[in-house]
Write an enzyme that holds these catalytic residues in place. Structure first.
Site, short mmCIF file in Angstrom:
data_model
loop_
_atom_site.label_atom_id
_atom_site.label_comp_id
_atom_site.label_asym_id
_atom_site.label_seq_id
_atom_site.Cartn_x
_atom_site.Cartn_y
_atom_site.Cartn_z
N SER A 51 35.92 27.03 35.86
CA SER A 51 37.87 27.12 35.58
C SER A 51 38.38 25.83 36.70
O SER A 51 39.43 25.66 35.99
CB SER A 51 36.91 28.13 36.81
N LYS A 92 39.74 27.65 43.48
CA LYS A 92 41.63 27.97 42.60
C LYS A 92 42.23 26.93 43.34
O LYS A 92 42.42 26.44 44.52
CB LYS A 92 41.79 29.37 42.54
#
Length: 249
Positions: A51, A92
């Site tokens: 991701s 993230k």
């Protein structure tokens, strides 16, 4: 060879041995000190998913500086753990802090924060819309809005908009990623994205990871360089001893 020359060479040899010992000792201090410094400031994590590509690849080992969540700034890549997202640490990028209105996408396909378009050169697919799914949200106070750099596959704040507008509490942050340390081919420090610099609070400063890496590398060079002096000096000595003596020298 004259006795004075022999004494001179012996003196040079002793000086060389002393200097090589000092180099090895200093190298050990830098090498071990660098690791000790890193252990105090940083914590290692392994990234399990894709991701955050291309910034961080799956399987990469990263160093995250230990910080409080309220020290996180827009653009930071952080490690956090939130029960609503799962029971494992997540990696993230912070794109919004408390009070920000984060939206995507404008007419040029860019992410906006408080109406200001953000340049995001770190995305997996530059030139494409910053998110394949549109959204607009105001981040609650004390929360952070997170997105992955590989927006097409990232399970991030966009997938949790029904809970606290998709954001996570600042207290969930465990560290700020400063660089990758494994595999060695990807050994590097992460840049701070300038696209968020003009917003209130600016961007964070990189931790001491570069100094630590320099200390460790310098330590390795000094240790091996100092340790190599003895064998090299003995080899040179044997070559001199075997050299023919020129008459009249």
């Amino acid at each position: 060879m004259s006795s004075s020359a022999t004494r001179g060479n012996s003196g040079q040899g002793r000086l060389g041995n002393v200097l090589s010992g000092v180099a090895v000792a200093l190298g050990c201090v830098l090498f071990l000190g660098g690791f000790a410094w890193a252990a105090v400031v940083y914590r290692p994590y392994t990234v399990p998913t894709d991701s955050m590509q291309p910034t961080v690849n799956p399987g990469d080992r990263v160093l995250a500086q230990r910080i409080d969540g309220d020290q996180a700034r827009r653009g930071d890549v952080v490690v956090f753990e939130d029960p609503a997202w799962g029971d494992v640490p997540m990696v993230k990028r912070v794109v919004g802090v408390g009070g920000d209105k984060v939206a995507c996408c404008d007419k040029q396909g860019r992410l906006t924060v408080d109406g200001k378009p953000i340049a995001e050169p770190y995305l997996e697919s530059p030139g494409k819309p910053a998110s394949p799914v549109g959204f607009s949200v105001t981040v609650p106070r004390g929360q952070l809005f997170m997105l992955g750099d590989n927006r097409a596959v990232s399970d991030d704040s966009r997938a949790h908009l029904g809970t606290d507008s998709g954001s996570v509490p600042t207290g969930s942050v465990m560290g700020r990623v400063d660089g990758t340390i494994w595999p060695l081919g990807r050994l590097r420090a992460l840049d701070r994205p300038s696209g968020f610099a003009a917003l209130p609070g600016g961007i964070s400063q990189r931790g001491p990871i570069t100094l630590i890496l320099y200390a460790v590398i310098a330590g390795v060079v000094l240790i091996f360089g100092g340790a190599a002096y003895g064998p090299i000096a003995r080899l040179r000595g044997r070559r001199r001893a075997g050299a023919p003596v020129v008459a009249g020298a």
